[in-house]
Design a protein around this motif. Structure first.
Motif, mmCIF file in Angstrom:
data_model
loop_
_atom_site.group_PDB
_atom_site.id
_atom_site.type_symbol
_atom_site.label_atom_id
_atom_site.label_comp_id
_atom_site.label_asym_id
_atom_site.label_seq_id
_atom_site.Cartn_x
_atom_site.Cartn_y
_atom_site.Cartn_z
ATOM 1 N N UNK A 1 0.708 -1.184 -0.186
ATOM 2 C CA UNK A 1 -0.154 0.080 -0.008
ATOM 3 C C UNK A 1 0.814 1.242 -0.011
ATOM 4 N N UNK A 2 0.363 2.256 -0.871
ATOM 5 C CA UNK A 2 1.342 3.588 -0.803
ATOM 6 C C UNK A 2 2.317 3.502 -1.741
ATOM 7 N N UNK A 3 2.503 2.438 -2.515
ATOM 8 C CA UNK A 3 3.853 2.329 -3.106
ATOM 9 C C UNK A 3 3.475 2.481 -4.650
ATOM 10 N N UNK B 1 7.312 -1.231 3.911
ATOM 11 C CA UNK B 1 8.129 -2.040 2.703
ATOM 12 C C UNK B 1 8.750 -3.168 3.432
ATOM 13 N N UNK B 2 9.438 -2.721 4.467
ATOM 14 C CA UNK B 2 10.322 -3.792 5.560
ATOM 15 C C UNK B 2 9.248 -4.908 5.801
ATOM 16 N N UNK B 3 8.171 -4.298 6.656
ATOM 17 C CA UNK B 3 7.145 -5.315 7.253
ATOM 18 C C UNK B 3 6.495 -6.247 6.132
ATOM 19 N N UNK B 4 6.298 -5.711 4.995
ATOM 20 C CA UNK B 4 5.843 -6.504 3.746
ATOM 21 C C UNK B 4 6.679 -7.904 3.514
ATOM 22 N N UNK B 5 8.187 -7.549 3.383
ATOM 23 C CA UNK B 5 9.093 -8.532 3.304
ATOM 24 C C UNK B 5 9.323 -9.516 4.461
ATOM 25 N N UNK B 6 8.981 -9.066 5.634
ATOM 26 C CA UNK B 6 9.678 -9.458 7.057
ATOM 27 C C UNK B 6 8.385 -9.675 7.878
ATOM 28 N N UNK B 7 7.203 -10.484 7.303
ATOM 29 C CA UNK B 7 5.938 -10.413 8.352
ATOM 30 C C UNK B 7 6.348 -10.903 9.615
ATOM 31 N N UNK B 8 5.639 -10.383 10.605
ATOM 32 C CA UNK B 8 5.957 -11.167 11.928
ATOM 33 C C UNK B 8 5.158 -12.477 12.159
ATOM 34 N N UNK C 1 17.483 -2.826 5.155
ATOM 35 C CA UNK C 1 17.022 -2.266 6.245
ATOM 36 C C UNK C 1 15.978 -1.275 6.045
ATOM 37 N N UNK C 2 15.231 -0.682 7.063
ATOM 38 C CA UNK C 2 14.426 0.324 7.160
ATOM 39 C C UNK C 2 15.124 1.544 6.875
ATOM 40 N N UNK C 3 16.327 1.672 7.501
ATOM 41 C CA UNK C 3 17.107 2.899 7.279
ATOM 42 C C UNK C 3 17.599 2.981 5.845
ATOM 43 N N UNK C 4 18.067 1.985 5.137
ATOM 44 C CA UNK C 4 18.371 2.047 3.884
ATOM 45 C C UNK C 4 17.314 2.181 2.832
ATOM 46 N N UNK C 5 16.108 1.525 3.215
ATOM 47 C CA UNK C 5 14.969 1.830 2.143
ATOM 48 C C UNK C 5 14.557 3.455 2.293
ATOM 49 N N UNK C 6 14.773 3.928 3.593
ATOM 50 C CA UNK C 6 14.356 5.403 3.621
ATOM 51 C C UNK C 6 15.426 6.507 2.941
ATOM 52 N N UNK C 7 16.783 5.946 2.808
ATOM 53 C CA UNK C 7 17.535 6.649 2.008
ATOM 54 C C UNK C 7 17.140 6.918 0.616
ATOM 55 N N UNK C 8 16.201 5.987 -0.094
ATOM 56 C CA UNK C 8 15.731 6.386 -1.406
ATOM 57 C C UNK C 8 14.870 7.576 -1.592
ATOM 58 N N UNK D 1 8.073 6.076 7.125
ATOM 59 C CA UNK D 1 6.901 5.366 7.251
ATOM 60 C C UNK D 1 6.845 4.443 6.399
ATOM 61 N N UNK D 2 6.789 4.721 5.073
ATOM 62 C CA UNK D 2 6.735 3.855 3.942
ATOM 63 C C UNK D 2 7.861 2.708 3.874
ATOM 64 N N UNK D 3 9.217 3.211 4.231
ATOM 65 C CA UNK D 3 9.980 2.336 4.409
ATOM 66 C C UNK D 3 9.719 1.267 5.315
ATOM 67 N N UNK D 4 9.239 1.479 6.492
ATOM 68 C CA UNK D 4 8.630 0.608 7.615
ATOM 69 C C UNK D 4 7.834 -0.410 6.615
#
Length: 631
Positions: A582-584, A624-631, A606-613, A619-622
């Motif tokens: 969502x949002x991408x 994306x990260x959560x999508x590929x790393x579900x709990x 990582x979230x930090x690396x994604x947020x550098x784009x 928020x969106x980086x988190x």
């Protein structure tokens, strides 16, 4: 900096037939430096030029046609409008003109031909760990990447690159051999372990900078730098490092051992350019000489009828130096013929280099002898092209005989469709001019027909759609010139048999273009040529020159269509998983893929690396990260 041009009228008489409008238009043009556009009555750009005094230059076209070349005199007869862009300096005009010519490819400009013989070296500075490889495709690179060339001898170039990869530790493979460890090249000291990031991006780029110096003609400067580093390492008792640098210096010296050119002053760096031409082709050679050594020999091909020898040399130099770094520009440039605008070019290069650059047409002594040597080598290259051209001319003549054409087909277009069971259907349009690929005129088409979907293909309808889109402007405007129009083909070839040809013929009849456009198809299985309305193929030999020419066109159309189809399919597959986040949106997906190059790298980030784009916040980086790393 740039002033906008005046808008062009939709339809107008050629200016030469309307003296009052011509004079009024010329008076509106300022006596300032800038770029001008010559356009015909259909608003098509015929020619793009530059001048330090726009008004004077443009007046010169309409004074006396005897002073113009036949080609330019023909152009002037078609000019219906003139537009211009004023620049602050002559150097800005030169840079702007070069970019506009590349973008628009005007018919009457000097256009360097895409001769596939000449390879380039490409360094991909846009990547964290740049690659270095030989390519013949000038469209591969991103903005930050750097081309060197084109080089006239592919064998010597590959040998040079092979030696460089033995001198310096560089990545040896385009893709890693193993996932979790480096390959044998790392143990041999030939690669610093790029695949496992055992060397930082910054340190690796320093190594590649040294390699770039070789292709910039700065080998001696590099040797001097390495010598100082070797002595410094020896003084620090770091003998292993000193020995490694010593071996690099030895390799560089062996690389340039046979490049000595006999010149009385072997301390000056200079480029020497000359051409050899017949009534059709101009072969240009550019020798790069640094400190008395021939470090590069570049080759170009142009249409000899397009301009005078001086204008052709000017165009080559402008294109060659357009993206050059200051250190690559020599203090002296020797030319075979006087350049029509040498002052503008010299001023542009002087400002780019930061010190005076001289352009000289030598008449005597060693400099003139150097130009003669370059001209002699250009002559050898012209002989090669003439032999190839003779075979090409024979094939074109044979094709005209096979198809009973009234004239030789100068521009031939080929069309093909590519898809997988209807999915990602695309089409290609390739163009051969005088029997040679003219890649600046190639086009891609995405099939828009809603009935062509995954699981349902329709090559007949797809070809009809592409032909309709290609020639729509001629159907909508019957007054649009067809005979003699460089954009209108003398022959169209469809990849396929009677069915594909019939679908194209039907749409051309509907558009009232069939009488003006000769169309044939070439079937794959037996290399059979079909004509409209004929149930049987022509009686031909698959190995005769005309049929071979059509086969080369057909194979190129197929290659171009398949390449585009694979690209579309790959892009769709790469984006398919990202579509679920969502949002991408599409633009952010492009930014992510451009930054990480693959879905796998995005998944591992990582979230930090994604947020550098750019465009991806925390928020969106988190997400994306959560999508590929579900709990």
């Amino acid at each position: 900096m740039f002033k906008p041009a005046v808008t062009t009228s939709q339809k107008a008489l050629p200016l030469i037939k309307d003296p009052e409008r011509l004079e009024g238009r010329l008076k509106e043009i300022p006596p300032a430096p800038g770029v001008y556009f010559m356009k015909d009555e259909s608003d098509r750009i015929l020619y793009i030029g530059k001048s330090k005094k726009l008004r004077s230059r443009l007046r010169s076209y309409f004074r006396d046609s005897k002073d113009l070349s036949p080609r330019i005199a023909l152009m002037v007869q078609q000019v219906a409008e003139i537009e211009f862009i004023v620049t602050d300096t002559e150097a800005e005009a030169l840079a702007l003109e070069a970019n506009l010519v590349k973008q628009h490819q005007p018919y009457f400009n000097v256009l360097l031909k895409d001769d596939k013989k000449y390879p380039y070296v490409l360094i991909t500075w846009s990547e964290n760990y740049p690659r270095i490889f030989v390519t013949r495709n000038r469209r591969l690179a991103k903005k930050q990447d750097k081309y060197y060339g084109p080089y006239t001898d592919a064998g010597i170039l590959r040998q040079t690159l092979h030696i460089i990869k033995r001198i310096f530790p560089l990545r040896q493979r385009p893709q890693p051999l193993f996932k979790d460890r480096p390959c044998l090249n790392y143990d041999l000291g030939r690669c610093p372990g790029v695949c496992q990031q055992l060397i930082s991006s910054e340190e690796y780029r320093k190594i590649v900078q040294k390699v770039a110096m070789v292709f910039q003609g700065r080998s001696q400067e590099l040797i001097d730098i390495l010598t100082a580093q070797m002595e410094q390492a020896a003084m620090a008792l770091n003998f292993e490092t000193a020995a490694r640098i010593r071996d690099q210096i030895s390799g560089l010296k062996s690389l340039t051992a046979d490049q000595k050119v006999s010149l009385p002053d072997d301390t000056v760096s200079r480029d020497a350019i000359a051409l050899a031409a017949d009534d059709r082709h101009a072969c240009i050679q550019l020798f790069q000489i640094r400190s008395g050594r021939l470090v590069g020999r570049l080759g170009f091909v142009a249409d000899a009828q397009s301009a005078t020898p001086g204008e052709i040399l000017q165009r080559v130099l402008e294109e060659h130096y357009q993206n050059a770094e200051p250190v690559e520009i020599p203090a002296d440039i020797l030319v075979q013929h006087e350049l029509p605008e040498s002052e503008i070019l010299a001023d542009f290069l002087t400002k780019l280099k930061g010190r005076k650059v001289t352009i000289l047409a030598p008449q005597r002594q060693s400099k003139a002898e150097l130009i003669e040597m370059v001209e002699r080598n250009a002559g050898y290259e012209l002989s090669r092209i003439q032999r190839f051209s003779d075979r090409n001319s024979q094939a074109i003549q044979d094709l005209a005989n096979i198809l009973d054409l009234p004239d030789l087909p100068r521009r031939i277009e080929g069309y093909d469709i590519s898809h997988i069971q209807g999915a990602n259907a695309v089409a290609s349009q390739v163009v051969f001019i005088d029997g040679l690929p003219a890649k600046q005129h190639y086009r891609h088409y995405k099939i828009k027909n809603p009935t062509v979907t995954a699981g349902h293909s329709d090559d007949f309808a797809s070809l009809a759609e592409v032909i309709r889109r290609r020639f729509r402007k001629y159907a909508e405007d019957p007054q649009l010139e067809r005979v003699g129009n460089p954009d209108f083909p003398d022959l169209v070839m469809i990849d396929g048999g009677k069915g594909q040809l019939s679908s194209v013929v039907a749409v051309l009849q509907e558009m009232n273009l069939l009488e003006d456009l000769r169309v044939v198809s070439l079937a794959k299985q037996r290399e059979e040529i079909f004509l409209p309305g004929e149930s049987l193929p022509l009686q031909t030999d698959p190995e005769q020159p005309g049929v071979q020419l059509l086969r080369r066109l057909r194979d190129e159309a197929h290659r171009f269509a398949v390449t585009f189809h694979r690209q579309q399919r790959t892009d769709k597959l790469r984006r398919s998983r990202l579509d679920e986040i969502p949002g991408l949106g599409f633009q952010r997906q492009k930014l992510l893929l451009a930054h990480f190059n693959s879905i796998d790298y995005i998944r591992e980030a990582s979230v930090k690396q994604l947020a550098e784009v750019p465009g991806i916040g925390l928020r969106l980086a988190q997400e994306i990260y959560d999508y590929f790393h579900p709990a």
